[in-house]
Write an enzyme that holds these catalytic residues in place. Structure first.
Site, PDB file in Angstrom:
ATOM      1  N   ASP A  99       0.824  -1.208   0.000  1.00  0.00           N
ATOM      2  CA  ASP A  99       0.000   0.000   0.000  1.00  0.00           C
ATOM      3  C   ASP A  99       0.860   1.261   0.000  1.00  0.00           C
ATOM      4  O   ASP A  99       2.085   1.192   0.145  1.00  0.00           O
ATOM      5  CB  ASP A  99      -0.960  -0.009   1.204  1.00  0.00           C
ATOM      6  N   ASP A 111      -7.808  -2.466  14.070  1.00  0.00           N
ATOM      7  CA  ASP A 111      -9.204  -2.725  13.660  1.00  0.00           C
ATOM      8  C   ASP A 111      -9.316  -3.921  12.721  1.00  0.00           C
ATOM      9  O   ASP A 111     -10.348  -4.123  12.090  1.00  0.00           O
ATOM     10  CB  ASP A 111      -9.811  -1.474  13.004  1.00  0.00           C
ATOM     11  N   HIS A 164      -7.492  -4.454   9.984  1.00  0.00           N
ATOM     12  CA  HIS A 164      -7.182  -4.251   8.562  1.00  0.00           C
ATOM     13  C   HIS A 164      -5.899  -4.956   8.144  1.00  0.00           C
ATOM     14  O   HIS A 164      -4.971  -5.106   8.935  1.00  0.00           O
ATOM     15  CB  HIS A 164      -7.178  -2.761   8.181  1.00  0.00           C
ATOM     16  N   GLU A 168      -9.712  -1.293   5.228  1.00  0.00           N
ATOM     17  CA  GLU A 168     -10.377  -0.968   6.487  1.00  0.00           C
ATOM     18  C   GLU A 168     -11.682  -1.756   6.640  1.00  0.00           C
ATOM     19  O   GLU A 168     -12.162  -2.365   5.679  1.00  0.00           O
ATOM     20  CB  GLU A 168     -10.676   0.537   6.507  1.00  0.00           C
TER      21      GLU A 168
HETATM   22  N1  LIG Z   1      -0.827  -0.232   6.196  1.00  0.00           N
HETATM   23  C1  LIG Z   1      -0.150  -0.654   7.363  1.00  0.00           C
HETATM   24  C2  LIG Z   1      -0.501  -2.104   7.623  1.00  0.00           C
HETATM   25  O1  LIG Z   1       0.061  -2.908   6.568  1.00  0.00           O
HETATM   26  C3  LIG Z   1       0.043  -2.539   8.967  1.00  0.00           C
HETATM   27  O2  LIG Z   1      -0.238  -3.911   9.188  1.00  0.00           O
HETATM   28  C4  LIG Z   1      -0.569  -1.708  10.054  1.00  0.00           C
HETATM   29  C5  LIG Z   1      -0.128  -2.110  11.455  1.00  0.00           C
HETATM   30  O3  LIG Z   1       1.086  -1.506  11.744  1.00  0.00           O
HETATM   31  P1  LIG Z   1       1.982  -1.844  12.991  1.00  0.00           P
HETATM   32  O4  LIG Z   1       2.676  -3.111  12.641  1.00  0.00           O
HETATM   33  O5  LIG Z   1       2.926  -0.703  13.093  1.00  0.00           O
HETATM   34  O6  LIG Z   1       1.079  -1.985  14.154  1.00  0.00           O
HETATM   35  O7  LIG Z   1      -0.178  -0.369   9.826  1.00  0.00           O
HETATM   36  C6  LIG Z   1      -0.483   0.210   8.577  1.00  0.00           C
HETATM   37  O8  LIG Z   1      -1.796   0.606   8.626  1.00  0.00           O
END
Ligand SMILES: N[C@@H]1[C@@H](O)[C@H](O)[C@@H](COP(=O)(O)O)O[C@@H]1O
Length: 260
Positions: A67, A136, A138, A143
């Site tokens: 992304d 959440d 995702h 989302e």
């Molecule tokens: N787009 C990314 C996701 O790919 C990732 O899984 C999420 C959780 O991040 P973290 O690992 O820092 O909790 O963060 C972002 O939103």
């Protein structure tokens, strides 16, 4: 779905990196699915170590990020193209031109999304996708409410995700509202998914992913339909799982022939 409960983030990182290393040794031109966020960092640390100390070779591999934020200049330090370069690509010998990120700066964003799908297909599809999970539920930036059949497209972030990600920016006002993300259907086509999550903040999302009903309200739960997903989590992220003892038992008694 295989659920593996490990001691801490470092062990999770080492286990996930071990899956990458095994793949690269049997398929040097593997297509790697790359993720941002803090969860994959220990995986990239271990891959960098394996490259430097054990000569793990990425020269023929390619990578596709999940992304990208819409509207951040490509050289912004928090643009995911920069993050993937900093955290992973610059630390191993993968060719810089072989690492792809959706274009969040394109004038024609829809065209850029279609082109990204085509580029993944032209590369032969993703062999191994590393995934984190949002609080959440995702995956990528899909989302709650995302179509479980979606392809790469533009999404609007929830305020919770913007708050979660504000720690990477100097204020929440700088966190973009829009992103381009591989769709759920796109992610589901990866041949092997390794999802990593650590810390108590992920316990609810992991419960939803592993044990909840399959629902777009916790998008990660769709992985229950994926033929080859490995969930690598620490004790804290496993703390809401009802069947944790069973997952431990399965792992502790795993026949050697199942190693892959
Ligand atoms: N787009 C990314 C996701 O790919 C990732 O899984 C999420 C959780 O991040 P973290 O690992 O820092 O909790 O963060 C972002 O939103």
């Amino acid at each position: 779905m295989e659920v593996v409960i490990l001691k801490d983030a470092r062990e999770v990182g080492r286990a996930a990196a071990g899956v990458f290393a095994a793949l690269l040794r049997r398929k040097p031109d593997a297509v790697l699915g790359l993720a941002t966020g803090s969860s994959p960092l220990p995986v990239y640390d271990e891959l960098a170590r394996l490259h430097v100390e054990e000569g793990l070779d990425f020269s023929q591999a390619s990578g596709f990020a999940l992304d990208e934020y819409v509207g951040l200049p490509a050289d912004h330090p928090e643009a995911y193209g920069s993050v993937i370069r900093r955290d992973f690509a610059s630390r191993v010998n993968i060719g810089p031109a072989s690492v792809h990120t959706p274009d969040g700066t394109a004038a024609d964003l829809e065209g850029a999304c279609a082109a990204y799908e085509e580029a993944i297909a032209a590369a032969g599809g993703v062999d191994l996708q590393i995934l984190g999970i949002g609080t959440d539920g995702h995956i990528g930036f899909n989302e709650p409410g995302s179509s479980l059949a979606s392809r790469t497209r533009i999404k609007t972030l929830t305020e919770q995700t913007r708050r979660d990600n504000a720690r990477f920016f100097s204020s929440i006002d700088e966190v973009p509202h829009h992103v381009v993300t591989q769709g759920v259907g796109t992610i589901m086509e990866a041949r092997h998914v390794v999802l990593v999550a650590t810390g108590a903040g992920k316990a609810d999302a992991i419960h939803g992913l592993v044990e909840g009903p399959v629902t777009a309200m916790c998008v990660g739960s769709v992985l229950q339909f994926h033929p080859h997903t490995t969930v690598l989590i620490d004790e804290a992220a496993a703390s809401s799982l009802k069947h944790a003892e069973y997952y431990r038992h399965v792992y502790d008694n795993k026949p050697r022939w199942q190693d892959h």
